[in-house]
Design a protein around this motif. Structure first.
Motif, mmCIF file in Angstrom:
data_model
loop_
_atom_site.group_PDB
_atom_site.id
_atom_site.type_symbol
_atom_site.label_atom_id
_atom_site.label_comp_id
_atom_site.label_asym_id
_atom_site.label_seq_id
_atom_site.Cartn_x
_atom_site.Cartn_y
_atom_site.Cartn_z
ATOM 1 N N VAL A 147 3.556 -4.701 -6.803
ATOM 2 C CA VAL A 147 3.567 -3.843 -6.897
ATOM 3 C C VAL A 147 4.353 -2.513 -7.780
ATOM 4 O O VAL A 147 4.121 -1.483 -8.390
ATOM 5 N N LEU A 148 5.862 -2.734 -7.010
ATOM 6 C CA LEU A 148 6.766 -1.900 -7.179
ATOM 7 C C LEU A 148 7.900 -1.867 -9.032
ATOM 8 O O LEU A 148 7.609 -1.034 -10.063
ATOM 9 N N ARG A 149 6.840 -3.164 -9.357
ATOM 10 C CA ARG A 149 6.937 -3.137 -10.684
ATOM 11 C C ARG A 149 6.320 -3.282 -11.495
ATOM 12 O O ARG A 149 6.141 -3.021 -12.542
ATOM 13 N N ASN A 150 4.959 -3.239 -10.974
ATOM 14 C CA ASN A 150 4.003 -2.501 -12.111
ATOM 15 C C ASN A 150 3.649 -1.094 -12.093
ATOM 16 O O ASN A 150 3.628 -0.335 -12.835
ATOM 17 N N ALA A 183 14.367 1.870 -7.335
ATOM 18 C CA ALA A 183 14.542 2.131 -6.287
ATOM 19 C C ALA A 183 14.004 3.185 -5.922
ATOM 20 O O ALA A 183 14.632 3.871 -4.095
ATOM 21 N N GLU A 184 13.445 4.378 -6.772
ATOM 22 C CA GLU A 184 12.938 5.749 -6.103
ATOM 23 C C GLU A 184 12.258 4.986 -5.164
ATOM 24 O O GLU A 184 12.220 5.939 -3.641
ATOM 25 N N VAL A 185 11.471 3.829 -5.086
ATOM 26 C CA VAL A 185 9.815 4.270 -4.354
ATOM 27 C C VAL A 185 10.242 3.401 -2.870
ATOM 28 O O VAL A 185 10.156 3.423 -2.131
ATOM 29 N N GLU A 186 11.789 2.575 -3.586
ATOM 30 C CA GLU A 186 11.625 1.665 -2.276
ATOM 31 C C GLU A 186 12.643 2.238 -1.648
ATOM 32 O O GLU A 186 12.733 2.523 0.257
ATOM 33 N N ARG A 187 13.471 3.708 -1.976
ATOM 34 C CA ARG A 187 13.462 4.022 -0.869
ATOM 35 C C ARG A 187 13.280 5.164 0.329
ATOM 36 O O ARG A 187 13.264 5.662 0.924
ATOM 37 N N ARG A 188 11.534 5.353 -0.036
ATOM 38 C CA ARG A 188 10.647 6.730 -0.229
ATOM 39 C C ARG A 188 10.344 4.944 1.424
ATOM 40 O O ARG A 188 9.344 6.079 1.799
ATOM 41 N N ILE A 189 9.130 4.275 1.222
ATOM 42 C CA ILE A 189 9.199 3.036 2.276
ATOM 43 C C ILE A 189 9.596 2.250 3.386
ATOM 44 O O ILE A 189 9.825 1.755 3.995
ATOM 45 N N ALA A 190 11.088 2.062 2.801
ATOM 46 C CA ALA A 190 12.173 1.398 3.247
ATOM 47 C C ALA A 190 13.439 1.746 3.424
ATOM 48 O O ALA A 190 13.454 2.934 2.426
ATOM 49 N N LYS A 191 14.676 1.292 4.237
ATOM 50 C CA LYS A 191 15.801 1.224 3.929
ATOM 51 C C LYS A 191 16.353 0.362 2.333
ATOM 52 O O LYS A 191 15.609 -0.078 1.523
ATOM 53 N N ARG A 251 1.187 -0.991 -0.056
ATOM 54 C CA ARG A 251 -0.070 0.107 -0.375
ATOM 55 C C ARG A 251 0.711 1.560 0.000
ATOM 56 O O ARG A 251 0.447 2.017 -0.318
ATOM 57 N N SER A 252 2.026 1.521 0.716
ATOM 58 C CA SER A 252 2.651 2.152 0.759
ATOM 59 C C SER A 252 3.609 2.438 -0.460
ATOM 60 O O SER A 252 4.010 3.461 -1.092
ATOM 61 N N ALA A 253 3.664 1.599 -1.509
ATOM 62 C CA ALA A 253 4.129 1.542 -2.235
ATOM 63 C C ALA A 253 3.750 2.199 -3.209
ATOM 64 O O ALA A 253 4.054 3.368 -4.323
ATOM 65 N N ARG A 254 2.435 1.699 -3.942
ATOM 66 C CA ARG A 254 1.214 3.005 -4.088
ATOM 67 C C ARG A 254 1.230 3.985 -4.037
ATOM 68 O O ARG A 254 1.139 4.974 -5.283
#
Length: 573
Positions: free
Chosen positions: A510-513, A485-493, A464-467
């Motif tokens: 979700v990240l792939r989509n 990587a950009e979305v991953e940095r915003r929701i986790a380390k 949910r946080s990734a969307r």
């Protein structure tokens, strides 16, 4: 037939004696003369190592023939020179061959492989020729003038000249006597102009070679001769250890002794790769023979430094052992030193039989440094255990063993000895091969058990946080590309999701989509940049392309976007 030959003269070759005999007898043709002389019409007229000498003494009594042949071989041929440094069995085989057929004799002596080649034509000394004519009214070929690599006369120091007589070119079956006809005053010289110092050395080498004809060295096996050379090199301070030669020092000493002579004589040059030169080979192994001149020059050089050099790196030895744990501590029991060279500095490694090893450095200016510890050996472990049982301290034990505390800790770890001290060892610690480190009994500390994680719940929350994070990225201005990587940095380390892909399948999906393709992002950025260009009033295509960070291949697309914008503006007006 020997009784019909004229008396030999000073250093006269047997070839010359036979040639003078033919001239005195006025032999009209070579064939009949050779048949009378050697019993064969087409016998070869050998110069340095002739054969069928037993035929020459066939008229002598049986009991005197062998001695007569030996006198001819020793006094009238080049046998003493070519076999001077050969083993006794080789000398015997060559001597026996010269009594009959000499086929294969050059291979036996290795002459075919030596780079120092025998002269193609007979040579003579003008001063000797004048003296012969004045004293005897006749000339002859001297055997010391025909030695391979000898370019000057050992008597007068005059450069030898090359005659017109080539024994291997049309004269194989005839003996040509020395005369003014074949020894012309304008004949070519054996060597061109030479510096005075090198000429003195050439004369000395010629005299050393001539001395071999009259007094050859004692027969010795190649291995024994090589060992003798290494002993002399050790006495001269030219050995790094009992087996390794100090080649740089050897070459320096050799060139100081012989100067430019090696470059003047074909086959004696040392070449660019000195490690592969004949000088390195002759002292490295004793498994093969070398040219007599090689031995002469090396021996002469060693004679000049035979008394030992003053700058022997670490003295003559033996050297003391510095192991404080050994009964022979301080006694001179080390007989060998391994010398290393690094950027002009010499390092001597002194290893004792007890296993202790220390190093001494000698600087280029001759300064010898203090001994430095390298390895303790097998006596360290007993000494350490004894000190620990007595309750010794780290510093006290290190002082008693001649080490600093950190080095002692390192050596203890290498030896596999557990010590009660906590100091950090110096350097890397690698236990010696075959050593099993002693282990002390320790109390096991139980680690705190972490609670198990609910990865399903975590995966749902992160998806949910990734969307939401993807929507935030799309809304940012200037535009930012939506990447994994950009979305991953915003929701986790960073890399936190990537390393847990198997536990977070929904989040990964979700990240792939939401990941934005490159072309899609470029169009979104172009749209925004065109809008900015309208606001600023600069709609030049190249400027929009540059500001949007697009490649030149996108220039038509940029122009199309600008044209489309203008059309819409025109229709609205």
């Amino acid at each position: 037939m020997l009784c019909h030959l004229p008396d030999r003269r000073e250093q006269e070759l047997l070839y010359s004696v036979v040639a003078r005999c033919g001239r005195y007898l006025q032999a009209p043709e070579a064939g009949p003369f050779m048949r009378e002389l050697l019993g064969r019409r087409w016998a070869i007229a050998g110069v340095g190592l002739p054969g069928h000498l037993a035929t020459l003494v066939r008229d002598q009594p049986d009991h005197a023939r062998d001695a007569a042949v030996d006198r001819l071989i020793d006094d009238a041929t080049l046998f003493p020179f070519h076999t001077a440094f050969m083993p006794i069995e080789v000398r015997s085989q060559v001597r026996e061959a010269m009594r009959g057929d000499v086929c294969g004799i050059y291979t036996k002596l290795g002459l075919a492989t030596f780079k120092v080649r025998p002269p193609e034509r007979l040579r003579f000394c003008p001063d000797c020729l004048d003296a012969m004519k004045a004293d005897f009214g006749d000339a002859w070929w001297r055997r010391d003038h025909q030695l391979p690599g000898v370019l000057v006369c050992s008597v007068h120091g005059t450069v030898l000249r090359i005659s017109d007589v080539d024994p291997g070119d049309g004269n194989r079956h005839s003996f040509v006597a020395a005369s003014r006809l074949v020894c012309r005053p304008d004949a070519d010289v054996a060597i061109g102009s030479v510096f005075y110092e090198d000429m003195v050395r050439l004369v000395e080498l010629a005299r050393l070679a001539t001395a071999l004809l009259d007094a050859p060295s004692a027969a010795m096996d190649h291995a024994d001769r090589g060992e003798a050379y290494r002993t002399r090199l050790s006495d001269a301070g030219l050995m790094r250890s009992a087996r390794k030669v100090d080649h740089p020092a050897l070459f320096d000493a050799f060139l100081a002794r012989w100067g430019g002579v090696p470059d003047l004589i074909p086959g004696l040059d040392l070449g660019d790769d000195r490690e592969r030169s004949w000088l390195a080979a002759i002292v490295r192994t004793g498994r093969r023979g070398a040219h007599p001149l090689h031995h002469l020059m090396l021996s002469a050089m060693l004679d000049g430094v035979g008394g030992g050099r003053v700058d022997r790196p670490f003295g003559a030895g033996p050297w003391p052992c510095r192991n404080p744990a050994a009964d022979h501590h301080g006694s001179e029991v080390i007989d060998d030193v391994v010398i290393r060279r690094d950027r002009g500095t010499l390092y001597g490694d002194f290893a004792c039989a007890c296993g202790y090893l220390y190093t001494v450095a000698r600087q280029p200016d001759g300064t010898v440094g203090e001994p430095r510890f390298r390895r303790f050996g097998q006596l360290l472990a007993p000494a350490l255990r004894s000190a620990i049982e007595r309750g010794g301290t780290l510093r006290g034990t290190a002082r008693a063993l001649g080490l600093d505390p950190k080095t002692l800790m390192r050596e203890a770890a290498i030896a596999g000895v557990t010590v009660p001290w906590n100091a950090k060892p110096s350097g890397a610690v690698t236990p010696a091969k075959g050593i099993v480190a002693e282990t002390a009994k320790t109390t096991r500390v139980r680690r705190r058990v972490r609670p198990k994680r609910n990865w399903f719940s975590i995966d749902t929350r992160l998806a949910r946080s990734a969307r939401q994070a993807a929507q935030v990225v799309v809304a940012e201005l200037p535009p930012v590309r939506v990447t994994f990587a950009e979305v991953e940095r915003r929701i986790a380390k960073r890399d936190w999701v990537s390393k847990r892909r198997m536990k977070l399948p929904r989040t990964v999906e979700v990240l792939r989509n939401v990941v934005e393709e490159t072309d899609g992002f470029r169009r979104r950025r172009l749209k925004w940049q065109v809008a900015e260009a309208v606001r600023t009033g600069d709609l030049r295509a190249c400027e929009v392309l540059r500001a949007a960070g697009l490649p030149m291949s996108w220039l038509p697309t940029v122009r199309g976007a600008i044209a489309s914008l203008r059309d819409r503006a025109r229709m609205a007006a």
